[in-house]
Scaffold this motif. Structure first.
Motif, PDB file in Angstrom:
ATOM      1  N   LEU A  15       2.050   1.789  -3.478  1.00  0.00           N
ATOM      2  CA  LEU A  15       0.986   2.265  -4.366  1.00  0.00           C
ATOM      3  C   LEU A  15       0.610   3.713  -4.073  1.00  0.00           C
ATOM      4  N   ASP A  31      -3.964   0.994 -11.582  1.00  0.00           N
ATOM      5  CA  ASP A  31      -4.857  -0.172 -11.595  1.00  0.00           C
ATOM      6  C   ASP A  31      -4.065  -1.461 -11.782  1.00  0.00           C
ATOM      7  N   VAL A  40      -9.034  -0.402  -7.354  1.00  0.00           N
ATOM      8  CA  VAL A  40      -9.079  -0.354  -5.886  1.00  0.00           C
ATOM      9  C   VAL A  40     -10.486  -0.724  -5.426  1.00  0.00           C
ATOM     10  N   LEU A  97      -6.557  -0.486   0.946  1.00  0.00           N
ATOM     11  CA  LEU A  97      -7.117  -0.044  -0.334  1.00  0.00           C
ATOM     12  C   LEU A  97      -7.678   1.373  -0.212  1.00  0.00           C
ATOM     13  N   THR A 116      -2.258  -2.210  -8.539  1.00  0.00           N
ATOM     14  CA  THR A 116      -3.208  -2.609  -7.498  1.00  0.00           C
ATOM     15  C   THR A 116      -3.630  -4.057  -7.703  1.00  0.00           C
ATOM     16  N   VAL A 124      -4.885   3.852  -0.558  1.00  0.00           N
ATOM     17  CA  VAL A 124      -4.505   4.008  -1.959  1.00  0.00           C
ATOM     18  C   VAL A 124      -5.540   4.864  -2.679  1.00  0.00           C
ATOM     19  N   GLN A 132     -11.280  -4.457  -6.089  1.00  0.00           N
ATOM     20  CA  GLN A 132     -10.654  -5.363  -5.116  1.00  0.00           C
ATOM     21  C   GLN A 132     -11.417  -5.350  -3.796  1.00  0.00           C
ATOM     22  N   ALA A 191       0.827  -1.211   0.000  1.00  0.00           N
ATOM     23  CA  ALA A 191       0.000   0.000   0.000  1.00  0.00           C
ATOM     24  C   ALA A 191       0.859   1.257   0.000  1.00  0.00           C
ATOM     25  N   THR A 196      -9.553   5.078  -9.726  1.00  0.00           N
ATOM     26  CA  THR A 196      -9.354   4.034  -8.726  1.00  0.00           C
ATOM     27  C   THR A 196     -10.274   2.836  -8.948  1.00  0.00           C
TER      28      THR A 196
END
Length: 145
Positions: free
Chosen positions: A35, A65, A110, A93, A68, A96, A113, A32, A107
């Motif tokens: 990122l 992306d 993110v 997440l 991630t 990020v 996920q 993290a 995002t």
């Protein structure tokens, strides 16, 4: 490459043979952080020049992306059976997402996920309170909280 290595460390920490969720969490904290830095700084200029300003190299950098997905995808699948770890993944997440939002970067991965993590926990964890903890964190991420 470092994102992939850190994700591998996290996967090993979650394996039944090691069963070291602290190592997994520390590795994902580092993913993290990486990122967040990437979101803040961007990939840099794609065309790299020498001291005289002549183009010498074209860098094909991954997107946020892409990174991630690389950092979270496999760990998310394995970590869904550990609700405390899964909730931490959603928190990471969210970090990020905030950095990307501040930098004006999309995002979608993110958010994807986080959604998949909440669904995986719902499928694998029998205790409703644990499932709700992860779902609540994922909902907060979606709202931008």
């Amino acid at each position: 490459f470092p994102v992939r290595q850190l994700a591998d460390v996290a996967l090993k920490g979650l394996s039944p043979s090691l069963n070291d969720p602290t190592t997994a969490e520390n590795a994902m904290n580092s993913v993290a952080e990486t990122l967040v830095l990437f979101a803040e700084r961007g990939a840099g200029m794609p065309i790299r020049v020498d001291a005289a300003g002549a183009p010498r190299f074209v860098a094909c950098a991954p997107s946020l992306d892409d990174l991630t997905r690389l950092g979270f995808e496999q760990v998310r699948v394995k970590g869904a059976s550990y609700p405390v770890f899964a909730a931490r993944l959603v928190e990471l997440l969210a970090q990020v997402r905030r950095a990307a939002h501040d930098a004006g970067t999309g995002t979608r991965e993110v958010e994807r996920q986080a959604e998949l993590l909440a669904a995986g926990v719902a499928d694998q964890v029998p205790i409703k309170a644990d499932v709700e903890r992860v779902r609540d964190a994922a909902r907060a991420l979606e709202r931008g909280a």
